[in-house]
Design an enzyme around this catalytic site. Sequence first.
Site, PDB file in Angstrom:
ATOM      1  N   ASP A 159       4.189   6.924  -2.407  1.00  0.00           N
ATOM      2  CA  ASP A 159       5.024   8.123  -2.591  1.00  0.00           C
ATOM      3  C   ASP A 159       4.247   9.436  -2.525  1.00  0.00           C
ATOM      4  O   ASP A 159       4.834  10.509  -2.644  1.00  0.00           O
ATOM      5  CB  ASP A 159       5.786   8.034  -3.923  1.00  0.00           C
ATOM      6  CG  ASP A 159       4.862   7.830  -5.102  1.00  0.00           C
ATOM      7  OD1 ASP A 159       3.695   7.442  -4.899  1.00  0.00           O
ATOM      8  OD2 ASP A 159       5.309   8.064  -6.238  1.00  0.00           O
ATOM      9  N   GLU A 247      -8.149   3.986 -12.953  1.00  0.00           N
ATOM     10  CA  GLU A 247      -9.158   4.560 -12.050  1.00  0.00           C
ATOM     11  C   GLU A 247     -10.543   4.404 -12.671  1.00  0.00           C
ATOM     12  O   GLU A 247     -11.507   3.994 -12.009  1.00  0.00           O
ATOM     13  CB  GLU A 247      -8.864   6.053 -11.799  1.00  0.00           C
ATOM     14  CG  GLU A 247      -7.569   6.317 -11.033  1.00  0.00           C
ATOM     15  CD  GLU A 247      -6.320   6.382 -11.919  1.00  0.00           C
ATOM     16  OE1 GLU A 247      -6.430   6.071 -13.136  1.00  0.00           O
ATOM     17  OE2 GLU A 247      -5.248   6.733 -11.401  1.00  0.00           O
TER      18      GLU A 247
HETATM   19  N1  UDP Z   1       4.569   0.008  -7.556  1.00  0.00           N
HETATM   20  C1  UDP Z   1       4.734  -1.361  -7.417  1.00  0.00           C
HETATM   21  N2  UDP Z   1       5.526  -2.030  -8.331  1.00  0.00           N
HETATM   22  C2  UDP Z   1       6.173  -1.382  -9.360  1.00  0.00           C
HETATM   23  C3  UDP Z   1       5.981   0.012  -9.486  1.00  0.00           C
HETATM   24  C4  UDP Z   1       5.165   0.673  -8.574  1.00  0.00           C
HETATM   25  O1  UDP Z   1       4.192  -1.967  -6.492  1.00  0.00           O
HETATM   26  O2  UDP Z   1       6.871  -2.033 -10.150  1.00  0.00           O
HETATM   27  C5  UDP Z   1       3.726   0.732  -6.561  1.00  0.00           C
HETATM   28  C6  UDP Z   1       4.384   1.999  -6.000  1.00  0.00           C
HETATM   29  O3  UDP Z   1       5.171   1.685  -4.863  1.00  0.00           O
HETATM   30  C7  UDP Z   1       3.190   2.887  -5.684  1.00  0.00           C
HETATM   31  C8  UDP Z   1       2.154   2.456  -6.739  1.00  0.00           C
HETATM   32  O4  UDP Z   1       2.553   1.175  -7.223  1.00  0.00           O
HETATM   33  O5  UDP Z   1       2.670   2.646  -4.383  1.00  0.00           O
HETATM   34  C9  UDP Z   1       2.091   3.442  -7.909  1.00  0.00           C
HETATM   35  O6  UDP Z   1       3.371   3.547  -8.497  1.00  0.00           O
HETATM   36  P1  UDP Z   1       4.057   4.950  -8.811  1.00  0.00           P
HETATM   37  O7  UDP Z   1       4.011   5.800  -7.599  1.00  0.00           O
HETATM   38  O8  UDP Z   1       5.382   4.709  -9.430  1.00  0.00           O
HETATM   39  O9  UDP Z   1       3.039   5.521  -9.900  1.00  0.00           O
HETATM   40  P2  UDP Z   1       2.740   7.005 -10.360  1.00  0.00           P
HETATM   41  O10 UDP Z   1       2.918   7.916  -9.212  1.00  0.00           O
HETATM   42  O11 UDP Z   1       3.691   7.275 -11.441  1.00  0.00           O
HETATM   43  O12 UDP Z   1       1.332   6.936 -10.822  1.00  0.00           O
HETATM   44 MN    MN Z   2       3.417   7.787  -7.326  1.00  0.00          MN
END
Ligand code: UDP
Ligand code: MN
Length: 302
Positions: A159, A247
Amino acid sequence: MYEVRVRPRQVMSVFLVFCFLLYVVHKRSSSNCLSSTVENLQNDEPTIYCITPTYARPEQKAELTRLSHLFMLASNLHWIIVEDSEVQTQLVKNLLTQANLNKRSVVLNIKTPDQFKLKGKDPNWKKPRGAEQRNLALEWIRQNADPNKRSMVFFMDDDNTYTVELFREIAKIEEGHVGVWPVGLVGGLMVEKPLLNENNQVIGFNAAWRPERPFPIDMAGFAISTDLLLKFSKAVFSYEVERGYQESEILRQITARVDLQPLADLCTKVLVWHTRTEKTKLVYEEKLIKSHQERSDQGIEV
Ligand code: UDP
Ligand code: MN
């Protein structure tokens, strides 16, 4: 009265000079834009493995489509998509075929264990997302990357917003190093960035949220020279760590702050943003489903 007489030959000369100047201006401006970036990336650049955990939701295809365009622009990227799912989906397969990326990608899948999966109204920071999927991709890289060829590993969430320039920077990461750079719109700040001393070494970070973390940076703010992952073959992500420590968890196993390589013009440029996509409201779709009417996406992949 003084009369100006213009001869056709003069008009022609002025016109030709004007055309030449236009050509020069066009050449100069286009040398800074995407067309030259694509050319540069097509020269003998190292492979950049981009690891993308992803899961089925209404916005998934839109997110992955945006990313697929980056892969079309930069030929040295190799996409490792890890579906958070018990099976691989047709949606991901179709997307890779549509973008002509079958030869430059691999699809893996592993479902996040139920106890770690976010539930309906859970705030998104409650549980680590993508940990299981990133670990599976690391395993794939350790088995498949050519140890004699320079390459890098980047954790590319589905995203965020990435520039093509970012990948030109990642390609500069030296053996045995982790490259770092600023990330826009994250950690409650406009930009989170590494701080450098007068010798251009990373001596800290400007993070405001949990600045005491060993590496207070976002997943989008670093990439790793693959040789480090082969050398530290046990380095993985973990569910056991506190939120926001993923990280730090991987980085503390493979590097130290002094070894970080500052990129993006000594960390003065933002080439990636931690954007988040609003959850789509589907009130009418839900009504259709409840009343057993035909769904709007019947027979159409959205
Ligand atoms: N993601 C996933 N399974 C989940 C939730 C998230 O594979 O149940 C993936 C999501 O598609 C993204 C990554 O893990 O590529 C990080 O998730 P997110 O963007 O929701 O995290 P944030 O931006 O809040 O750190
Ligand atoms: Mn994200």
